[in-house]
Scaffold this motif. Structure first.
Motif, PDB file in Angstrom:
ATOM      1  N   GLU A 270     104.066  72.115  20.001  1.00 17.65           N
ATOM      2  CA  GLU A 270     104.624  72.684  21.238  1.00 17.65           C
ATOM      3  C   GLU A 270     105.367  71.610  22.025  1.00 17.65           C
ATOM      4  N   ALA A 271     104.794  70.412  22.063  1.00 15.00           N
ATOM      5  CA  ALA A 271     105.435  69.301  22.793  1.00 15.00           C
ATOM      6  C   ALA A 271     106.776  68.954  22.141  1.00 15.00           C
TER       7      ALA A 271
ATOM      8  N   GLU B 101     109.233  71.604  23.212  1.00 16.81           N
ATOM      9  CA  GLU B 101     109.631  71.338  24.611  1.00 16.81           C
ATOM     10  C   GLU B 101     110.609  70.180  24.679  1.00 16.81           C
TER      11      GLU B 101
ATOM     12  N   ARG C 207     114.055  71.106  23.961  1.00 13.87           N
ATOM     13  CA  ARG C 207     114.745  71.778  25.076  1.00 13.87           C
ATOM     14  C   ARG C 207     115.433  70.778  25.999  1.00 13.87           C
ATOM     15  N   SER C 208     114.969  69.533  25.964  1.00 13.39           N
ATOM     16  CA  SER C 208     115.604  68.527  26.837  1.00 13.39           C
ATOM     17  C   SER C 208     116.646  67.695  26.095  1.00 13.39           C
TER      18      SER C 208
ATOM     19  N   ARG D 148     107.167  61.943  23.836  1.00  8.02           N
ATOM     20  CA  ARG D 148     108.228  62.828  23.336  1.00  8.02           C
ATOM     21  C   ARG D 148     109.573  62.142  23.233  1.00  8.02           C
TER      22      ARG D 148
END
Ligand code: THU
Length: 165
Positions: A29-30, A33, A36-37, A60
């Protein structure tokens, strides 16, 4: 007499994220995420990487592109550079990698590029330990014990200084 040598690789394939432990699911999940950045205005291919360190901490990274294309960097190397810089004494245990589609939904699983394989290999050499790799996609997740599965016959510190540990 010449001989043909074979190298085989093995990995585990999961078809459902729920088959993994809670920590691995959280790591994947990380990585999503992180994707997304990503800053990927040229390829529109957004990749995220998340590293679980021995302490349990997650670091991340995302791909960061540049108008001068070779100046861009992949998610895996962004994450590794962040982990090494900020937590130099905390060993990377697992690396999860994901990509998301243009619409933001999870993409098929990918495998790291050659540059990133080499950088992951260096980090394994630094610790003399493998880094477990989770390649997460919308339909399946591949689990590899270490970068040797993706980069056999590697050039690493022992190639450079065969006489030194
Ligand atoms: N990319 C990554 O970040 N990781 C990979 O494993 C493969 C490729 C990035 C680099 C570039 O920004 C975009 O994806 C397209 O190649």
């Amino acid at each position: 007499m010449s001989e043909i040598k074979n190298i085989s690789i093995s990995f585990r394939e999961f078809h459902n994220q729920n088959e993994l432990g809670a920590e691995d699911q959280e790591l994947i999940e990380a990585s999503v995420e992180a994707a997304r950045s990503a800053y990927a205005p040229y390829s529109l291919f957004r990749v995220g990487a998340a590293i679980r360190l021995e302490s349990g901490r997650i670091v991340r990274g995302a791909n960061v592109e540049n108008a001068a294309f070779p100046s861009g960097i992949c998610a895996e190397r962004t994450a590794l550079a962040a982990a090494i810089t900020n937590y130099p004494d905390d060993r990377p245990v697992t690396l999860a990698i994901s990509a998301i589609s243009v619409d933001g939904s999870p993409a098929e699983q990918l495998t790291p590029c050659g540059n990133c394989r080499q950088v992951i290999a260096e980090e394994e050499s630094r610790w003399s330990r493998q880094i477990r790799i989770l390649l997460a996609g919308k339909n399946k997740i591949l689990e590899l014990d270490g970068i040797g599965q993706l980069l056999p016959l590697q050039f690493n510190r022992s190639s450079l200084r065969p006489d030194r540990p």
